[in-house]
Design an enzyme around this catalytic site. Structure first.
Site, PDB file in Angstrom:
ATOM      1  N   GLY A  13       0.793  -1.224   0.000  1.00 18.14           N
ATOM      2  CA  GLY A  13       0.000   0.000   0.000  1.00 18.14           C
ATOM      3  C   GLY A  13       0.830   1.281   0.000  1.00 18.14           C
ATOM      4  O   GLY A  13       0.486   2.256  -0.666  1.00 18.14           O
ATOM      5  N   ASN A  14       1.978   1.270   0.718  1.00 18.17           N
ATOM      6  CA  ASN A  14       2.743   2.522   0.847  1.00 18.17           C
ATOM      7  C   ASN A  14       3.446   2.921  -0.456  1.00 18.17           C
ATOM      8  O   ASN A  14       3.937   4.026  -0.580  1.00 18.17           O
ATOM      9  CB  ASN A  14       3.734   2.447   2.017  1.00 18.17           C
ATOM     10  CG  ASN A  14       4.727   1.323   1.839  1.00 18.17           C
ATOM     11  OD1 ASN A  14       4.439   0.311   1.190  1.00 18.17           O
ATOM     12  ND2 ASN A  14       5.896   1.478   2.412  1.00 18.17           N
ATOM     13  N   LYS A 130     -12.755 -10.516   4.364  1.00 12.65           N
ATOM     14  CA  LYS A 130     -11.945  -9.339   4.039  1.00 12.65           C
ATOM     15  C   LYS A 130     -12.829  -8.098   3.952  1.00 12.65           C
ATOM     16  O   LYS A 130     -13.664  -7.986   3.037  1.00 12.65           O
ATOM     17  CB  LYS A 130     -11.239  -9.587   2.707  1.00 12.65           C
ATOM     18  CG  LYS A 130     -10.077  -8.658   2.461  1.00 12.65           C
ATOM     19  CD  LYS A 130      -9.315  -9.066   1.210  1.00 12.65           C
ATOM     20  CE  LYS A 130      -8.211  -8.105   0.883  1.00 12.65           C
ATOM     21  NZ  LYS A 130      -7.147  -8.050   1.896  1.00 12.65           N
ATOM     22  N   LYS A 214      -2.777 -10.059  -2.894  1.00 13.99           N
ATOM     23  CA  LYS A 214      -1.721  -9.838  -3.895  1.00 13.99           C
ATOM     24  C   LYS A 214      -0.419 -10.575  -3.547  1.00 13.99           C
ATOM     25  O   LYS A 214       0.369 -10.898  -4.435  1.00 13.99           O
ATOM     26  CB  LYS A 214      -1.458  -8.342  -4.119  1.00 13.99           C
ATOM     27  CG  LYS A 214      -0.860  -7.596  -2.940  1.00 13.99           C
ATOM     28  CD  LYS A 214       0.540  -7.127  -3.187  1.00 13.99           C
ATOM     29  CE  LYS A 214       1.135  -6.347  -2.055  1.00 13.99           C
ATOM     30  NZ  LYS A 214       0.905  -6.736  -0.671  1.00 13.99           N
ATOM     31  N   LYS A 276       2.252 -12.524   3.723  1.00 15.58           N
ATOM     32  CA  LYS A 276       3.560 -12.268   3.096  1.00 15.58           C
ATOM     33  C   LYS A 276       4.534 -13.398   3.415  1.00 15.58           C
ATOM     34  O   LYS A 276       5.232 -13.894   2.530  1.00 15.58           O
ATOM     35  CB  LYS A 276       4.141 -10.933   3.590  1.00 15.58           C
ATOM     36  CG  LYS A 276       3.295  -9.743   3.192  1.00 15.58           C
ATOM     37  CD  LYS A 276       3.924  -8.440   3.627  1.00 15.58           C
ATOM     38  CE  LYS A 276       2.890  -7.341   3.759  1.00 15.58           C
ATOM     39  NZ  LYS A 276       1.890  -7.265   2.707  1.00 15.58           N
TER      40      LYS A 276
END
Ligand code: ADP
Ligand code: MG
Length: 314
Positions: A13-14, A130, A214, A276
């Site tokens: 996101g960043n 989600k 993702k 992740k």
């Protein structure tokens, strides 16, 4: 000089910011970090998240159908497609400019609108978890359930939010096209927001009301591309055990089995660091020459040199 690597980069996101103007600025530094790797000779394939953007598009389309009753509600799969094109545009534009500044005037950058097949029997469909989009009152939530068939959940006393399923990616529909582009040294942006979730119905691919993680989609892409590295760029330089506690410990180098042990012990938060590390473990398990790394966008280059980041390998 070190060996030229094929690297799948997943942007968190960043790397994109939360609003339209923020994104225009954020992609400039993202493009710089990516071009550093390209300049070093690496083959780079880019995947990005879309959390804030898909929420924004979903809200805008919902406002459209409130204003104009002739416009039915937009399916979530279409909102994901819109987010891929919009984010792809900003990244393509910024990457092209940065490449030109560095003398790469003929390196094409291309975004592939990507469908990702999911299993309609994935248990995630039975347990949508989600949250996406904005908070609603009880009345608005009841209306959304009736009018659009949304599943609404109360979120920690802050109001109601739509929840969607987050199934695992099974197959990247445009994989062959992506392989051809990467083999031909084009800079490819694909699987944005985890890909547009679709299920197979005969010859038809039907858009699913879901959001694919993702991190998992980029892992599948990296395996299918035969990548040397999967790099997940996020808001922390390294992964920690006992994160946020007094005995916090930042990790440099991990084997798959050490990482699996830490997953079991619950060191990684669901919905943020857990997917992740799971994606990193999955990729690293797929071959002895495959390394996954989690680090900051600005540290990607140092990470590849082995100077920082958390690396996971067999
Ligand atoms: P992205 O947008 O890149 O997917 P997320 O916010 O989903 O980013 O995930 C990254 C965040 O995960 C970090 O900013 C950090 O706050 C959090 N986090 C949770 N557990 C850990 C951990 N064990 N080590 C490091 N960061 C962690
Ligand atoms: Mg995330």
């Amino acid at each position: 000089m070190y060996k030229r690597k094929r690297i799948v980069i997943a942007l968190g996101g960043n790397a994109l910011g939360n609003t339209l103007p923020e994104q225009m600025i954020a992609v400039k530094s993202t493009a710089k970090a990516l071009c550093d790797l390209i300049e070093d000779g690496h083959q780079v394939v880019v995947v990005h998240g879309n959390g804030p953007q898909v929420g924004m598009i979903n809200n805008a389309m919902a406002a459209l159908s409130r204003e104009d009753p002739k416009q039915p509600n937009t399916p979530l799969s279409v909102c994901v497609a819109m987010s891929q094109a919009y984010i792809g545009y900003d990244l393509q534009n910024a990457l092209r400019e940065e490449l030109r500044k560095r003398g790469f005037v003929r390196t094409p950058v291309v975004t592939v609108v990507t469908q990702v097949r999911v299993d309609p029997d994935d248990p995630a469909f039975q347990n949508p978890s989600k949250p996406i989009g904005h908070f609603m009152s009880k009345e608005e939530a009841e209306h959304a359930e009736k009018a659009y068939g949304y599943i609404m959940k109360e979120d920690a006393g802050r109001g109601y939010r739509r929840v969607v399923a987050s199934p695992k990616p099974v197959e990247i529909v445009e994989q062959d096209a992506i392989n051809s582009l990467v083999d031909a040294n084009k800079i490819v942006i694909c699987c944005g927001g985890g890909g547009i979730p679709v299920t197979l119905q005969g010859d038809h691919l039907k858009g699913a009301s879901a959001v694919i993680d993702k991190d998992f989609a980029s892992c599948l892409l990296a395996k299918q591309l035969g990548a040397d590295m999967l790099i997940i760029l996020t808001a922390v330089e390294k992964v920690a055990v006992n994160f946020g506690k007094e005995n916090e410990e930042w990790l440099d180098d991990l084997t798959v089995s050490q990482a699996e042990k830490y997953i079991e012990e619950g060191h990684f938060a669901a919905g943020s660091m857990l997917p992740k590390v799971q994606a990193a473990v999955d990729f690293a398990s797929s071959g002895p020459d495959r390394t996954a790394m989690i680090t900051l966008l600005s540290k990607a280059k140092d990470g590849i040199r082995g100077e920082t980041g958390t690396r996971i390998h067999l």
